[in-house]
Motif scaffolding. Structure first.
Motif: not given
Lengths: 244, 249
Positions: A106-111, A117-118, A123-124, A148-149
């Motif tokens: 959910g939100a934790a994944r997207d964050t 990515v940053e 991003e590109a 990621i984690h």
């Protein structure tokens, strides 16, 4: 955080890793140096739980990689050699998968995805399939996966391989910055990286550790004070190892 | 950290998405539907039989799956080995079993989708007559289990090699044995060898998918048949785990 005791790996008649011991604490960046075929990748594969050691023991964050493999592996972020990734997935899909399999939903994944990515400037190419990426982007995608984690332990097998000079510079800066809070084990055969990144160095040759110390300490061991002279005096070129 | 079931689900979801992201899935489904239509209507003469059954359809499944299922399963592990993603996958905080089961389930679900898409046949036969839908349902279950068995065999052969073609051929050969052991020309030959006793025929045919699929086609849900397919799947996945373990030795 990483504790390796008397690690040994035998493939058939070939001894790839022969009694390697070392530790990496939080706040340390340990550079793993050696010529090609010295046993760097094999050691890292055992530390991350991919290969089963022939002998010896590895603990990560206090968990034995053989007995509590899932717990130990959950503490590690790993960038394998050649940065493998599922070519048919998009960068975003691959990172989302990496997040979910590590328990972020959910939100934790997207964050988490947004964060890496940053960090890795992806991003590109976020919606591009990995197949179509340049080597540098593919490498960074796999690197992003390992972060990621937000792991305590990072194992990076030649993290600057295939990057252009600018990307190499950025990657080293990133590793150094992350090394303040994490335990990082990274392999390279580029000696200049040692000064740029490492707080400690291990030189490995034919499966054995031949030097272990801070870059300054190692430099004092040769009259010229240059790491490449030390490296050459301690290790054999690849071509001479064939018969062993 | 995830529960084991969540891990399996996440792995399976990725694998399934991989099928549908590439044209492979659609090509497979179209070919499967075309071939099963061709055999049912053109070869078996579905309309001329004057029966309200789907026998003309299911009888071809052991043979259809022989080529189509290994085509789906051949990439399961060989692709991971070739790309090096196996190292990534197995250093994730999951067990080898979760990876194996997740990948297997994804392809099995995919085969299930292809099978479900043959539903117009069921509508046709219901429109034309009064078939025993229980029998048809049983045959679908049997067919799905048989597909799963072939798939588990393919899963095993794809772990052996990083070459998909080798994996495909090995899998076809093993599945062919599973068919031939219960194929009438072979069983008749075996019966000829020992005309006075049936133990040889019984022994050999008991290893065949044909024998065990037959019950399902007649609408008989025999636990022995069920057990046969499930243990074939279990054994093949276990063999896969042994091979994967061997790669990491």
């Amino acid at each position: 955080m990483i504790k390796v005791e008397n690690l040994k790996k035998v493939f058939g008649a070939k001894v790839a890793v022969d009694g390697v011991s070392f530790t990496v604490e939080r706040g340390e960046v340990l550079g793993f140096l050696g010529p090609n075929g010295a046993g760097k990748s094999t050691t890292m594969r055992m530390v991350t739980g991919y290969l089963t050691p022939t002998g010896g023991r590895v603990t990560v964050g206090g968990h034995d990689i053989a007995e509590q493999s899932v717990l130990a592996k959950s503490r590690i972020g790993y960038l394998p050699e050649n940065a493998p990734a599922y070519l048919d997935m998009t960068v975003r899909g691959f990172l989302r998968f990496s997040a979910e399999i590590r328990g972020l939903h959910g939100a934790a994944r997207d964050t988490a995805v947004d964060r890496v990515v940053e960090t890795c400037s992806l991003e590109a190419v976020l919606h591009q399939s990995i197949e179509t990426l340049s080597k540098g982007y593919k490498h960074r995608t796999c690197f992003a996966q390992s972060l990621i984690h937000d792991p305590d332990v990072l194992v990076l097998d030649e993290p600057t391989d295939g990057l252009d000079p600018n990307q190499k510079f950025e990657a080293r800066k990133l590793i150094r910055r992350m090394g303040e809070k994490k335990a990082i084990l990274f392999s390279t055969h580029i000696l200049e990286e040692v000064d740029a990144v490492c707080s400690r160095v291990i030189i490995i040759d034919r499966g054995r550790i031949v030097a272990n110390g801070t870059p300054e300490e190692l430099r004092k061991r040769v009259p010229s004070g240059r790491l490449d002279d030390l490296f050459r005096s301690l290790t054999l070129p690849d071509t001479l190892k064939g018969g062993k | 950290m995830n529960s084991p079931w969540t891990n399996i689900r996440v792995i399976a979801k990725r694998e399934l998405a991989g099928y549908f992201a590439a044209p492979v899935a659609y090509v497979f489904i179209v070919i499967f539907l075309l071939l099963s239509g061709f055999f049912t209507f053109m070869v078996s003469g579905f309309f001329d039989r004057g029966e309200a059954t789907l026998t003309a359809f299911f009888v071809w499944h052991p043979w259809l799956y022989l080529f189509l299922v290994p085509a789906v399963g051949m990439r399961l592990w060989s692709e991971e080995r070739r790309l090096g993603t196996m190292e990534f996958l197995l250093t994730l905080p999951i067990t080898t079993w979760q990876a194996i089961v997740g990948k297997f389930l994804a392809s099995w679900i995919f085969l299930g989708v292809a099978l479900v898409l043959t539903f117009p046949l069921m509508l046709t036969v219901n429109h034309l007559g009064n078939p025993d839908n229980g029998v048809i349902f049983g045959a679908y279950i049997g067919s799905f289990l048989m597909a799963g068995s072939y798939l588990a065999v393919s899963c095993f052969t794809s772990a052996i090699t990083r070459n998909q073609v080798v994996s495909f051929i090995l899998s076809v050969v093993i599945c062919l044995f599973l068919i031939l052991a219960g194929w009438p020309p072979v069983t008749n030959f075996l019966a000829g060898i020992s005309p006075n006793s049936t133990w040889l025929v019984d022994l050999v045919t008991s290893f065949s998918v044909m024998t065990h699929f037959e019950g399902f086609q007649r609408g008989v849900l025999d636990t022995r048949d069920l057990l046969f397919f499930l243990s074939l799947i279990g054994f093949s996945l276990f063999a896969t785990a042994v091979v994967v373990r061997g790669i990491r030795e």
